[in-house]
Scaffold this motif. Sequence first.
Motif, PDB file in Angstrom:
ATOM      1  N   GLN A   1      35.363  50.668  45.274  1.00 30.14           N
ATOM      2  CA  GLN A   1      35.267  52.070  44.871  1.00 30.14           C
ATOM      3  C   GLN A   1      36.432  52.866  45.446  1.00 30.14           C
ATOM      4  O   GLN A   1      36.984  53.738  44.773  1.00 30.14           O
ATOM      5  CB  GLN A   1      33.933  52.666  45.325  1.00 30.14           C
ATOM      6  CG  GLN A   1      33.696  54.073  44.798  1.00 30.14           C
ATOM      7  CD  GLN A   1      33.644  54.119  43.280  1.00 30.14           C
ATOM      8  OE1 GLN A   1      32.887  53.385  42.658  1.00 30.14           O
ATOM      9  NE2 GLN A   1      34.449  54.978  42.671  1.00 30.14           N
TER      10      GLN A   1
ATOM     11  N   SER B   1      40.469  50.004  36.755  1.00 28.23           N
ATOM     12  CA  SER B   1      39.120  49.773  36.246  1.00 28.23           C
ATOM     13  C   SER B   1      38.464  48.620  36.992  1.00 28.23           C
ATOM     14  O   SER B   1      39.127  47.851  37.695  1.00 28.23           O
ATOM     15  CB  SER B   1      39.174  49.441  34.756  1.00 28.23           C
ATOM     16  OG  SER B   1      39.807  48.179  34.580  1.00 28.23           O
ATOM     17  N   GLY B   2      37.152  48.501  36.783  1.00 28.17           N
ATOM     18  CA  GLY B   2      36.406  47.379  37.333  1.00 28.17           C
ATOM     19  C   GLY B   2      36.885  46.059  36.755  1.00 28.17           C
ATOM     20  O   GLY B   2      36.855  45.026  37.426  1.00 28.17           O
ATOM     21  N   SER B   3      37.339  46.088  35.513  1.00 29.24           N
ATOM     22  CA  SER B   3      37.856  44.866  34.885  1.00 29.24           C
ATOM     23  C   SER B   3      39.113  44.370  35.599  1.00 29.24           C
ATOM     24  O   SER B   3      39.320  43.171  35.751  1.00 29.24           O
ATOM     25  CB  SER B   3      38.166  45.115  33.413  1.00 29.24           C
ATOM     26  OG  SER B   3      36.995  45.427  32.709  1.00 29.24           O
TER      27      SER B   3
ATOM     28  N   HIS C   1      33.571  40.754  34.940  1.00 31.03           N
ATOM     29  CA  HIS C   1      33.555  42.224  35.056  1.00 31.03           C
ATOM     30  C   HIS C   1      32.147  42.774  35.264  1.00 31.03           C
ATOM     31  O   HIS C   1      31.953  43.790  35.924  1.00 31.03           O
ATOM     32  CB  HIS C   1      34.235  42.892  33.855  1.00 31.03           C
ATOM     33  CG  HIS C   1      33.516  42.687  32.561  1.00 31.03           C
ATOM     34  ND1 HIS C   1      32.520  43.517  32.133  1.00 31.03           N
ATOM     35  CD2 HIS C   1      33.653  41.736  31.607  1.00 31.03           C
ATOM     36  CE1 HIS C   1      32.062  43.084  30.974  1.00 31.03           C
ATOM     37  NE2 HIS C   1      32.744  41.998  30.629  1.00 31.03           N
ATOM     38  N   SER C   2      31.128  42.098  34.734  1.00 32.26           N
ATOM     39  CA  SER C   2      29.759  42.595  34.920  1.00 32.26           C
ATOM     40  C   SER C   2      29.318  42.464  36.380  1.00 32.26           C
ATOM     41  O   SER C   2      28.552  43.290  36.877  1.00 32.26           O
ATOM     42  CB  SER C   2      28.783  41.856  33.996  1.00 32.26           C
ATOM     43  OG  SER C   2      28.717  40.481  34.335  1.00 32.26           O
TER      44      SER C   2
ATOM     45  N   ASN D   1      30.880  45.472  38.158  1.00 27.31           N
ATOM     46  CA  ASN D   1      30.153  46.690  37.801  1.00 27.31           C
ATOM     47  C   ASN D   1      28.788  46.741  38.474  1.00 27.31           C
ATOM     48  O   ASN D   1      28.330  47.801  38.917  1.00 27.31           O
ATOM     49  CB  ASN D   1      30.004  46.799  36.286  1.00 27.31           C
ATOM     50  CG  ASN D   1      31.333  47.043  35.605  1.00 27.31           C
ATOM     51  OD1 ASN D   1      32.269  47.531  36.220  1.00 27.31           O
ATOM     52  ND2 ASN D   1      31.421  46.679  34.342  1.00 27.31           N
ATOM     53  N   GLU D   2      28.129  45.595  38.548  1.00 21.81           N
ATOM     54  CA  GLU D   2      26.818  45.497  39.178  1.00 21.81           C
ATOM     55  C   GLU D   2      26.905  45.861  40.667  1.00 21.81           C
ATOM     56  O   GLU D   2      26.078  46.612  41.184  1.00 21.81           O
ATOM     57  CB  GLU D   2      26.326  44.060  39.016  1.00 21.81           C
ATOM     58  CG  GLU D   2      24.895  43.819  39.307  1.00 21.81           C
ATOM     59  CD  GLU D   2      24.545  42.385  38.922  1.00 21.81           C
ATOM     60  OE1 GLU D   2      24.857  41.476  39.713  1.00 21.81           O
ATOM     61  OE2 GLU D   2      23.973  42.185  37.837  1.00 21.81           O
TER      62      GLU D   2
ATOM     63  N   LEU E   1      29.318  47.624  42.095  1.00 21.75           N
ATOM     64  CA  LEU E   1      29.752  49.015  42.257  1.00 21.75           C
ATOM     65  C   LEU E   1      28.574  49.989  42.223  1.00 21.75           C
ATOM     66  O   LEU E   1      28.658  51.074  42.796  1.00 21.75           O
ATOM     67  CB  LEU E   1      30.785  49.383  41.185  1.00 21.75           C
ATOM     68  CG  LEU E   1      32.196  48.877  41.440  1.00 21.75           C
ATOM     69  CD1 LEU E   1      33.074  49.094  40.222  1.00 21.75           C
ATOM     70  CD2 LEU E   1      32.798  49.546  42.668  1.00 21.75           C
ATOM     71  N   ARG E   2      27.466  49.595  41.582  1.00 22.57           N
ATOM     72  CA  ARG E   2      26.273  50.462  41.574  1.00 22.57           C
ATOM     73  C   ARG E   2      25.743  50.694  42.984  1.00 22.57           C
ATOM     74  O   ARG E   2      25.084  51.706  43.250  1.00 22.57           O
ATOM     75  CB  ARG E   2      25.171  49.839  40.721  1.00 22.57           C
ATOM     76  CG  ARG E   2      25.384  49.967  39.256  1.00 22.57           C
ATOM     77  CD  ARG E   2      24.136  49.617  38.481  1.00 22.57           C
ATOM     78  NE  ARG E   2      23.331  48.609  39.138  1.00 22.57           N
ATOM     79  CZ  ARG E   2      22.841  47.517  38.568  1.00 22.57           C
ATOM     80  NH1 ARG E   2      23.057  47.300  37.300  1.00 22.57           N
ATOM     81  NH2 ARG E   2      22.115  46.662  39.233  1.00 22.57           N
TER      82      ARG E   2
END
Length: 150
Positions: A73, A83-85, A95-96, A99-100, A102-103
Amino acid sequence: MKPKVQPLGAAIARERQDGGRVKLSTFIPLKIRKRGASKVVVRPDGAVESPGKVASQIDQPLLVALTRAFYWQQLLDDGVVGSGSEIAQHEGLHHSTVNELLRLTLLEPAIIQTILAGQQPKCMSLLWFQRNPLPTDWVAQREVVAGFDA
């Protein structure tokens, strides 16, 4: 001009426009020391928690996930990566997954402190967070956590 980025890891360096270098790193003031066959947690004030109490509840995968999430972050906030990618590509992850994780940065600070202290409910693990996303509202998060059996 986009900053020159070196590979992601424990720390990352980038060049500023004035030619200087900035080094970013993530630090959690927590040490885990091995004492015989068991591990103990050394708090920032130097106090050692007994192995039977806190050390058995420290969730290492969850701590690593929190550390990585806040590090990523920070990279996003500072514009080091776009980006997260891009993070996923550098880290060799899907990438998922990025993203997971980063939550986790959306957790209420009190919940994060509870996790860092190893005082979270036993059922609150990285696997739980992956399967049960918490709401972004901190009051609603507290209500979910309050429903756990500690």
